[in-house]
Design a protein around this motif. Structure first.
Motif, mmCIF file in Angstrom:
data_model
loop_
_atom_site.group_PDB
_atom_site.id
_atom_site.type_symbol
_atom_site.label_atom_id
_atom_site.label_comp_id
_atom_site.label_asym_id
_atom_site.label_seq_id
_atom_site.Cartn_x
_atom_site.Cartn_y
_atom_site.Cartn_z
ATOM 1 N N THR A 203 -5.401 11.139 -1.275
ATOM 2 C CA THR A 203 -4.764 11.832 -2.436
ATOM 3 C C THR A 203 -3.905 10.551 -3.273
ATOM 4 O OG1 THR A 203 -2.340 11.914 -1.367
ATOM 5 C CG2 THR A 203 -4.172 13.523 -0.549
ATOM 6 N N ASP A 204 -3.340 11.362 -4.457
ATOM 7 C CA ASP A 204 -2.476 10.507 -5.258
ATOM 8 C C ASP A 204 -1.127 10.796 -5.098
ATOM 9 O OD1 ASP A 204 -1.828 12.922 -6.391
ATOM 10 O OD2 ASP A 204 -2.847 12.116 -8.249
ATOM 11 N N ARG A 205 -0.598 11.392 -3.758
ATOM 12 C CA ARG A 205 0.576 11.620 -3.447
ATOM 13 C C ARG A 205 1.446 10.242 -2.962
ATOM 14 N NH1 ARG A 205 1.438 16.893 -2.102
ATOM 15 N NH2 ARG A 205 -0.226 18.078 -3.396
ATOM 16 N N PRO A 206 2.634 10.256 -3.077
ATOM 17 C CA PRO A 206 3.443 9.192 -2.623
ATOM 18 C C PRO A 206 3.615 9.355 -0.970
ATOM 19 C CG PRO A 206 5.132 10.536 -3.575
ATOM 20 C CD PRO A 206 3.345 11.060 -3.742
ATOM 21 N N SER A 207 3.829 8.016 -0.449
ATOM 22 C CA SER A 207 4.050 7.908 0.973
ATOM 23 C C SER A 207 5.603 8.185 1.101
ATOM 24 C CB SER A 207 3.533 6.429 1.648
ATOM 25 O OG SER A 207 3.966 6.270 2.905
ATOM 26 N N GLU B 19 -9.718 3.804 -5.205
ATOM 27 C CA GLU B 19 -9.865 4.675 -6.244
ATOM 28 C C GLU B 19 -11.428 5.277 -6.103
ATOM 29 O OE1 GLU B 19 -7.394 6.047 -7.853
ATOM 30 O OE2 GLU B 19 -5.950 4.656 -7.162
ATOM 31 N N ARG C 97 -13.036 13.793 -4.094
ATOM 32 C CA ARG C 97 -12.576 14.919 -4.711
ATOM 33 C C ARG C 97 -13.662 15.703 -5.349
ATOM 34 N NH1 ARG C 97 -8.789 12.403 -7.064
ATOM 35 N NH2 ARG C 97 -10.201 11.532 -8.980
ATOM 36 N N ASP D 250 5.648 17.503 -2.390
ATOM 37 C CA ASP D 250 6.652 16.203 -2.084
ATOM 38 C C ASP D 250 8.244 16.479 -2.057
ATOM 39 O OD1 ASP D 250 4.077 14.659 -2.218
ATOM 40 O OD2 ASP D 250 4.290 14.560 -4.319
ATOM 41 N N ARG E 78 -7.973 -1.900 -3.655
ATOM 42 C CA ARG E 78 -7.494 -0.773 -4.517
ATOM 43 C C ARG E 78 -8.751 -0.133 -5.087
ATOM 44 N NH1 ARG E 78 -4.496 0.873 -1.576
ATOM 45 N NH2 ARG E 78 -4.034 2.609 -2.886
ATOM 46 N N ARG F 255 -11.734 7.936 -3.622
ATOM 47 C CA ARG F 255 -11.078 9.169 -4.218
ATOM 48 C C ARG F 255 -11.722 10.089 -5.141
ATOM 49 N NH1 ARG F 255 -4.695 6.967 -5.081
ATOM 50 N NH2 ARG F 255 -4.189 6.715 -3.185
ATOM 51 N N CYS G 203 0.837 -1.319 -0.044
ATOM 52 C CA CYS G 203 0.010 -0.188 0.010
ATOM 53 C C CYS G 203 0.887 1.255 0.107
ATOM 54 C CB CYS G 203 -0.847 0.029 1.178
ATOM 55 S SG CYS G 203 -2.276 1.376 1.248
ATOM 56 N N ASP H 113 -4.275 8.653 1.998
ATOM 57 C CA ASP H 113 -4.989 7.504 1.054
ATOM 58 C C ASP H 113 -6.055 8.460 0.167
ATOM 59 O OD1 ASP H 113 -3.852 5.109 1.655
ATOM 60 O OD2 ASP H 113 -5.338 4.802 3.284
#
Length: 334
Positions: A178-182, A247, A254, A151, A243, A250, A64, A176
């Protein structure tokens, strides 16, 4: 934990109310299909001690956030991980750099260790000098403002923390959405994650930490044995692999957040948000009057005055479209 600090530190107010349409708590009103069946199936396993480090749960969590399984430590919720990080990092007399306004439990956990919170504006935290502190915290996206950080700037701050030997804790409870990386797997960083927000399961109490190297070892040693029960392990593993649900959530959040912000912006100052909630500055209106008017119409919104530095604000969650319609109708009349 510092024993003397327990007598000096109080509790933190949180949202969440029953018997009303609850916009005060910022959890997903939907849960993945099949969760109830997974929970029921796991009850038989509760007759035995659960695995201390459940392999499948750790694999799902690692997938994840994009780190290795060995870097994942299961926790009974993100807050348990935040406390554990403070416990193995801070000693009496230390200081921790904290954003404000932000999640009130950060300062509470710091104070419980006998350490001192040092506050900086939430939108300036990445510009602060971490070298004078033993720990720094970033809430990404920030609660209650909803701000997601750049980021590159966040990683550069992590690098400065690492260079100054300052432990960086990044609370990704809302990432979760957002589509930002962890930042999981980043050297010197501890990431806290929870199933509470995205999967709408605050009562399950499941989450995890991700950490590397010596900090991972220290956290693993200090972590309570069997800290997740069998149903939490099973439900957590199941949810972390949904997943398509993530999606779809999200996209809904949004679209609804943008719609709500546009309408509410006609009457209030609405903060930009990447999270499943909106912070509203209601100006000269009475916060108590707005809370009471909403409740009279069967809706609970969050009194944001409990967040440091806010005195004319409320926070509203992003729920389902028909529920959001009702909120917009009610707040349009206050």
């Amino acid at each position: 934990m510092e024993p003397d600090a327990v007598d000096e530190v109080g509790r933190v107010e949180h949202g969440g109310e029953a018997d009303v349409l609850d916009f005060s708590a910022n959890t997903n009103p939907e849960t993945p299909e099949g969760v109830a069946d997974v929970y029921r199936s796991a009850l038989a396993d509760a007759q035995s001690y659960p695995p201390d480090l459940p392999a499948e749960f750790r694999v799902a969590a690692a997938d994840c956030v994009g780190c290795s399984r060995q870097e994942v430590l299961p926790m009974p919720g993100g807050l348990a991980g935040i406390r554990l990080t403070a416990e193995v990092t801070l000693t009496p007399g230390d200081s921790a750099l904290l954003p404000a306004p932000s999640f009130g439990e950060y300062s509470r956990e710091v104070r419980l260790q006998g350490a001192e919170p040092v506050f900086v504006d939430h939108d300036a935290v990445l510009d602060a000098d971490p070298s004078e502190h033993e720990m720094a915290v970033v809430c990404h996206p920030n609660n209650p403002t909803g701000e997601a950080y750049d980021d590159a700037a966040l990683r550069e701050f992590a690098s400065r923390c690492r260079e100054s030997d300052t432990r960086l804790l990044v609370d990704e409870a809302f990432l979760d959405f957002t589509d930002r990386p962890s930042l999981a797997g980043t050297e010197g960083v501890v990431v806290a994650r929870s199933l509470t927000k995205m999967f709408g399961l605050p009562g399950i109490r499941a989450g995890f930490l991700a950490a590397t190297g010596e900090m991972r070892r220290r956290l693993g040693t200090a972590r309570q044995t069997w800290n997740l029960g069998a149903p939490a392990i099973a439900v957590g593993e199941y949810c972390l692999t949904r997943r398509e649900f993530v999606e779809q959530t999200r996209a809904r959040v949004r679209a609804e957040r943008d719609r709500m912000a546009a309408t509410l912006g006609e009457a209030f100052d609405v903060f930009d948000s990447a999270a499943p909630f909106l912070l509203l500055d209601i100006g000269e209106r009475s916060v108590d009057a707005v809370l009471e008017a909403a409740r009279d119409d069967g809706i609970a919104v969050r009194d944001a005055r409990s967040f440091r530095g806010l005195d004319s604000h409320i926070r509203v969650a992003v729920r389902l479209p028909r529920e959001n319609d009702r909120l917009l109708e009610v707040l349009g009349d206050v």
